[in-house]
Design a protein around this motif. Structure first.
Motif, PDB file in Angstrom:
ATOM      1  N   ALA A 136      95.193 -41.914 -17.925  1.00  0.00           N
ATOM      2  CA  ALA A 136      95.443 -41.608 -19.245  1.00  0.00           C
ATOM      3  C   ALA A 136      96.274 -40.421 -19.549  1.00  0.00           C
ATOM      4  N   SER A 137      97.255 -40.749 -20.498  1.00  0.00           N
ATOM      5  CA  SER A 137      98.265 -39.552 -21.020  1.00  0.00           C
ATOM      6  C   SER A 137      99.187 -39.242 -19.803  1.00  0.00           C
ATOM      7  N   SER A 197      96.252 -44.036 -23.783  1.00  0.00           N
ATOM      8  CA  SER A 197      96.453 -42.805 -24.215  1.00  0.00           C
ATOM      9  C   SER A 197      97.918 -42.274 -24.343  1.00  0.00           C
ATOM     10  N   GLY A 244      98.208 -43.190 -29.048  1.00  0.00           N
ATOM     11  CA  GLY A 244      97.086 -42.428 -28.162  1.00  0.00           C
ATOM     12  C   GLY A 244      95.603 -43.037 -27.977  1.00  0.00           C
ATOM     13  N   ALA A 245      95.768 -44.275 -28.217  1.00  0.00           N
ATOM     14  CA  ALA A 245      94.354 -45.153 -28.102  1.00  0.00           C
ATOM     15  C   ALA A 245      94.219 -45.375 -26.553  1.00  0.00           C
ATOM     16  N   PHE A 246      93.236 -45.736 -26.066  1.00  0.00           N
ATOM     17  CA  PHE A 246      93.093 -46.197 -24.571  1.00  0.00           C
ATOM     18  C   PHE A 246      92.165 -47.431 -24.364  1.00  0.00           C
ATOM     19  N   ARG A 280      86.867 -36.727 -22.789  1.00  0.00           N
ATOM     20  CA  ARG A 280      87.387 -37.687 -23.900  1.00  0.00           C
ATOM     21  C   ARG A 280      87.271 -39.228 -23.373  1.00  0.00           C
ATOM     22  N   PHE A 281      87.181 -39.204 -22.176  1.00  0.00           N
ATOM     23  CA  PHE A 281      87.281 -40.735 -21.504  1.00  0.00           C
ATOM     24  C   PHE A 281      85.756 -41.018 -20.938  1.00  0.00           C
TER      25      PHE A 281
END
Length: 286
Positions: A103-104, A126, A205-207, A283-284
């Protein structure tokens, strides 16, 4: 007779074996590459592993397992660029496997792959930019501490955690974040051209889980390293895990032990970094 003699050779010397090197890129991404209490990832730590993997001439591809909640966009982009540069230089395919989370910044690294795979339960996406910090204004007031800060340049103390938040500082930060976000979005669109869905949340920014990421075009398929490599190269494929070089006289040196030996006065800073890294993972849900 020739086949018999061939069977006596170590596996790495047999021409019927297809070797695919596997590099694991694990941890929150920062220039420091982690903290005394937690493994991290940086360009400096990733580059030697990548060089080693791509140097195996007989390998048709390099597999890279990514397990990262993100972090520094600069370090992420540098790792991405090194992977692509080596792939072009050595003329090898790059196949990325998302583990628990890509992510990110972790996903920024993942798009270096010619193909991206994930587990159905992996967290992927993300595509955004995050800044997190702490504010200590009330704490120092309660402790009776006077903050003394002298600067040359009116914006030199921007986002000082010991001063109240200023709207101008926040707007300046948002402007920087939007620029970085644009770079990230451009990278994703270029690398996933013709594969992305028209989901309006794609760059919010959603995952998503691996299943949902597949339907949105963020990945190419579901699967693990071994099964995908066997499907591509047959049952004779041999996966070779690329690890860091050993220390003095070949003895592997623990980076955990090294960091602790140098921690001293900087240990508190490492503890804060560890907390920040832990928040990235949380966060995940990890």
């Amino acid at each position: 007779m020739a086949n018999f003699l061939k069977s006596l050779l170590p596996a790495r010397f047999r021409s019927d074996k297809i070797i695919v090197p596997v590099v694991r890129l694990q941890g929150a991404i920062s220039a420091a590459g982690g903290s005394p209490l937690r493994q991290g990832l940086s360009f400096a730590s990733a580059a030697p592993l990548l060089e080693k993997a791509f140097s195996i001439k007989s390998a048709p591809a390099v597999a890279i397992a990514v397990n990262s909640p993100g972090g520094s966009p600069v370090q992420s982009r540098q790792i991405f660029q090194r992977i692509r540069a080596l792939a072009d230089e050595k003329d090898k395919s790059v196949i990325i496997f998302c583990e628990d989370v890509a992510a990110s910044g972790g996903y920024m690294i993942a798009i270096a792959g010619d193909e991206i795979y994930a587990d159905p339960c992996s967290i992927v996406g993300s595509i955004g930019v995050l800044y997190a910090g702490f504010g200590f204004t009330e704490a120092i007031d309660k402790l009776g501490i006077e903050r003394r800060l002298y600067t040359a340049g009116e914006n030199k103390a921007t986002l000082d955690p010991f001063q109240p938040v200023k709207e101008d500082d926040v707007e300046r930060l948002k402007s920087l974040q939007l620029e970085i976000h644009d770079v990230f979005k451009t990278m994703v669109r270029e690398r996933r051209e013709g594969k992305l869905s028209d989901d309006p949340e794609l760059f919010s920014g959603a995952f998503w889980t691996g299943n949902s990421a597949l339907s949105r075009g963020l990945i190419d398929g579901l699967g693990d390293v071994r099964s995908v490599m066997r499907e591509k190269y047959g049952d004779k494929v041999r996966l070779k895990l690329i690890s860091a070089s050993g220390g003095l006289f070949g003895r592997r040196i623990s980076p955990f032990r090294n960091d602790l030996s140098k921690a001293g006065a900087g240990f508190a800073g490492g503890l804060v970094q560890t907390v920040e890294e832990r928040l990235l993972w949380q966060r995940f849900g990890l």
